[in-house]
Design a protein around this motif. Structure first.
Motif, mmCIF file in Angstrom:
data_model
loop_
_atom_site.group_PDB
_atom_site.id
_atom_site.type_symbol
_atom_site.label_atom_id
_atom_site.label_comp_id
_atom_site.label_asym_id
_atom_site.label_seq_id
_atom_site.Cartn_x
_atom_site.Cartn_y
_atom_site.Cartn_z
ATOM 1 N N THR A 8 0.858 -1.185 0.000
ATOM 2 C CA THR A 8 0.000 0.000 0.000
ATOM 3 C C THR A 8 0.897 1.239 0.000
ATOM 4 N N ALA A 9 0.316 2.389 -0.318
ATOM 5 C CA ALA A 9 1.095 3.629 -0.377
ATOM 6 C C ALA A 9 1.721 3.957 0.976
ATOM 7 N N SER A 10 1.025 3.677 2.067
ATOM 8 C CA SER A 10 1.567 3.997 3.390
ATOM 9 C C SER A 10 2.776 3.133 3.749
ATOM 10 N N ASP A 11 2.920 1.977 3.096
ATOM 11 C CA ASP A 11 4.084 1.121 3.351
ATOM 12 C C ASP A 11 5.391 1.808 2.942
ATOM 13 N N LEU A 12 5.313 2.735 2.003
ATOM 14 C CA LEU A 12 6.520 3.385 1.499
ATOM 15 C C LEU A 12 7.268 4.149 2.587
ATOM 16 N N PHE A 13 6.551 4.504 3.659
ATOM 17 C CA PHE A 13 7.183 5.246 4.743
ATOM 18 C C PHE A 13 7.699 4.335 5.855
ATOM 19 N N ASN A 14 7.588 3.035 5.638
ATOM 20 C CA ASN A 14 7.922 2.092 6.710
ATOM 21 C C ASN A 14 8.962 1.044 6.347
ATOM 22 N N TYR A 35 4.743 2.894 -9.772
ATOM 23 C CA TYR A 35 4.559 1.449 -9.946
ATOM 24 C C TYR A 35 3.264 0.973 -9.299
ATOM 25 N N LEU A 36 2.969 1.517 -8.120
ATOM 26 C CA LEU A 36 1.726 1.130 -7.434
ATOM 27 C C LEU A 36 0.509 1.496 -8.265
ATOM 28 N N ALA A 37 0.570 2.637 -8.948
ATOM 29 C CA ALA A 37 -0.555 3.082 -9.775
ATOM 30 C C ALA A 37 -0.714 2.222 -11.024
ATOM 31 N N TRP A 39 0.888 -1.009 -11.662
ATOM 32 C CA TRP A 39 0.877 -2.459 -11.461
ATOM 33 C C TRP A 39 0.671 -2.804 -9.986
ATOM 34 N N PRO A 40 -0.447 -2.433 -9.389
ATOM 35 C CA PRO A 40 -0.645 -2.700 -7.954
ATOM 36 C C PRO A 40 -0.579 -4.183 -7.599
ATOM 37 N N HIS A 41 -0.992 -5.056 -8.531
ATOM 38 C CA HIS A 41 -0.974 -6.498 -8.272
ATOM 39 C C HIS A 41 0.437 -7.082 -8.295
ATOM 40 N N LEU A 42 1.424 -6.278 -8.702
ATOM 41 C CA LEU A 42 2.801 -6.761 -8.798
ATOM 42 C C LEU A 42 3.718 -6.127 -7.748
ATOM 43 N N CYS A 43 3.128 -5.524 -6.726
ATOM 44 C CA CYS A 43 3.904 -4.930 -5.631
ATOM 45 C C CYS A 43 3.519 -5.632 -4.336
ATOM 46 N N ARG A 44 4.494 -6.176 -3.621
ATOM 47 C CA ARG A 44 4.238 -6.975 -2.430
ATOM 48 C C ARG A 44 5.165 -6.578 -1.280
ATOM 49 N N VAL A 45 4.701 -6.809 -0.063
ATOM 50 C CA VAL A 45 5.548 -6.648 1.119
ATOM 51 C C VAL A 45 5.412 -7.897 1.981
ATOM 52 N N ILE A 46 6.423 -8.127 2.802
ATOM 53 C CA ILE A 46 6.334 -9.153 3.838
ATOM 54 C C ILE A 46 6.213 -8.409 5.162
ATOM 55 N N GLU A 47 5.143 -8.694 5.855
ATOM 56 C CA GLU A 47 4.881 -8.049 7.135
ATOM 57 C C GLU A 47 5.124 -9.037 8.258
ATOM 58 N N GLY A 48 5.951 -8.637 9.220
ATOM 59 C CA GLY A 48 6.259 -9.501 10.348
ATOM 60 C C GLY A 48 5.119 -9.588 11.333
ATOM 61 N N LYS A 58 8.823 -5.387 -6.036
ATOM 62 C CA LYS A 58 7.923 -4.820 -7.034
ATOM 63 C C LYS A 58 8.378 -5.266 -8.413
ATOM 64 N N THR A 59 7.405 -5.556 -9.221
ATOM 65 C CA THR A 59 7.641 -6.034 -10.577
ATOM 66 C C THR A 59 6.886 -5.138 -11.537
ATOM 67 N N GLU A 60 7.451 -4.938 -12.703
ATOM 68 C CA GLU A 60 6.717 -4.229 -13.742
ATOM 69 C C GLU A 60 6.366 -5.221 -14.832
ATOM 70 N N SER A 61 5.330 -4.914 -15.565
ATOM 71 C CA SER A 61 4.881 -5.792 -16.632
ATOM 72 C C SER A 61 5.197 -5.124 -17.959
ATOM 73 N N SER A 62 6.190 -5.636 -18.663
ATOM 74 C CA SER A 62 6.610 -5.021 -19.915
ATOM 75 C C SER A 62 5.727 -5.498 -21.065
ATOM 76 N N PRO A 63 5.117 -4.573 -21.789
ATOM 77 C CA PRO A 63 4.183 -4.939 -22.861
ATOM 78 C C PRO A 63 4.877 -5.310 -24.159
ATOM 79 N N TYR A 64 4.090 -5.868 -25.056
ATOM 80 C CA TYR A 64 4.601 -6.134 -26.392
ATOM 81 C C TYR A 64 4.929 -4.824 -27.096
#
Length: 200
Positions: A8-14, A35-37, A39-48, A58-64
């Motif tokens: 999420t956007a708030s994760d960027l500060f943590n 990237y969040l805007a 490819w939101p489905h390709l951005c992940r965090v691990i929360e303890g 974070k991953t980007e999806s490169s088009p044809y």
């Protein structure tokens, strides 16, 4: 117990504590928001278990891009004639684990989560760049099924050794279900040298 969840956007500060390694590429908040805007489905965090961010990716999806013949990409036909052409694929731009949470399998968890998303969207492969001198990261990715596709000469502007000289990157790939014959990977990628402008 840690868990993988969408970023999420708030994760960027943590997640500053994840960026302490000198081999970690860090970016500004605007970069991640873009990237969040897209490819939101390709951005992940691990929360303890305590709610702290212990890793992110974070991953980007490169088009044809249209080929001259405007035909669908086929590795057997186009890899030799268009060696720098990138078909639809996922590119892991950043994957970082907090130093205190390493050796717990988190990098593998994040990578597998992103690979599954790329596979579900019918990408040919997932790739990532790693510094040529970062043998630990290379071994980690090899264990996950990645191999070097090419060496990008002088890709990183600052040396990981602190000398400030440009250093090479290995472009590592893992084929996905769409690449049934494994045509988007090479067994001898270390000897294929390209310039940074050739990888886009």
């Amino acid at each position: 117990m840690a868990s993988v969840r969408p970023m999420t956007a708030s994760d960027l500060f943590n997640f500053n504590t994840c960026n302490l390694d000198h081999l970690t590429e860090t970016y500004n908040v605007t970069f991640y928001l873009d990237y969040l805007a897209k490819w939101p489905h390709l951005c992940r965090v691990i929360e303890g278990h305590d709610g702290r961010i212990e890793g992110y990716s974070k991953t980007e999806s490169s088009p044809y891009s249209p080929l001259p013949s405007n035909t669908p990409y086929e590795p057997s036909k186009h890899l030799s004639t268009h060696p720098h052409y990138l078909p639809f694929h996922g590119h892991i731009t950043a994957l970082t684990i907090s130093p205190s949470a390493r050796r717990l399998g988190y990098a593998t968890l994040l990578t597998a989560s992103l690979e599954a998303q790329c596979d579900a969207h019918n990408a040919w492969f997932v790739d990532l760049f790693v510094r040529a001198e970062n043998g630990v990261a290379q071994e980690l990715y090899r264990k996950m099924g990645y191999s070097v596709f090419r060496r990008v000469v002088g890709y990183y502007s600052g040396g990981g050794d602190g000398k400030g000289e440009g250093t090479d990157a290995f472009d590592m790939r893992k084929p996905l279900s769409r690449d049934v014959k494994g045509e988007c990977v090479r067994s001898d990628g270390e000897r294929w040298e390209v310039e940074p402008e050739d990888v886009w």
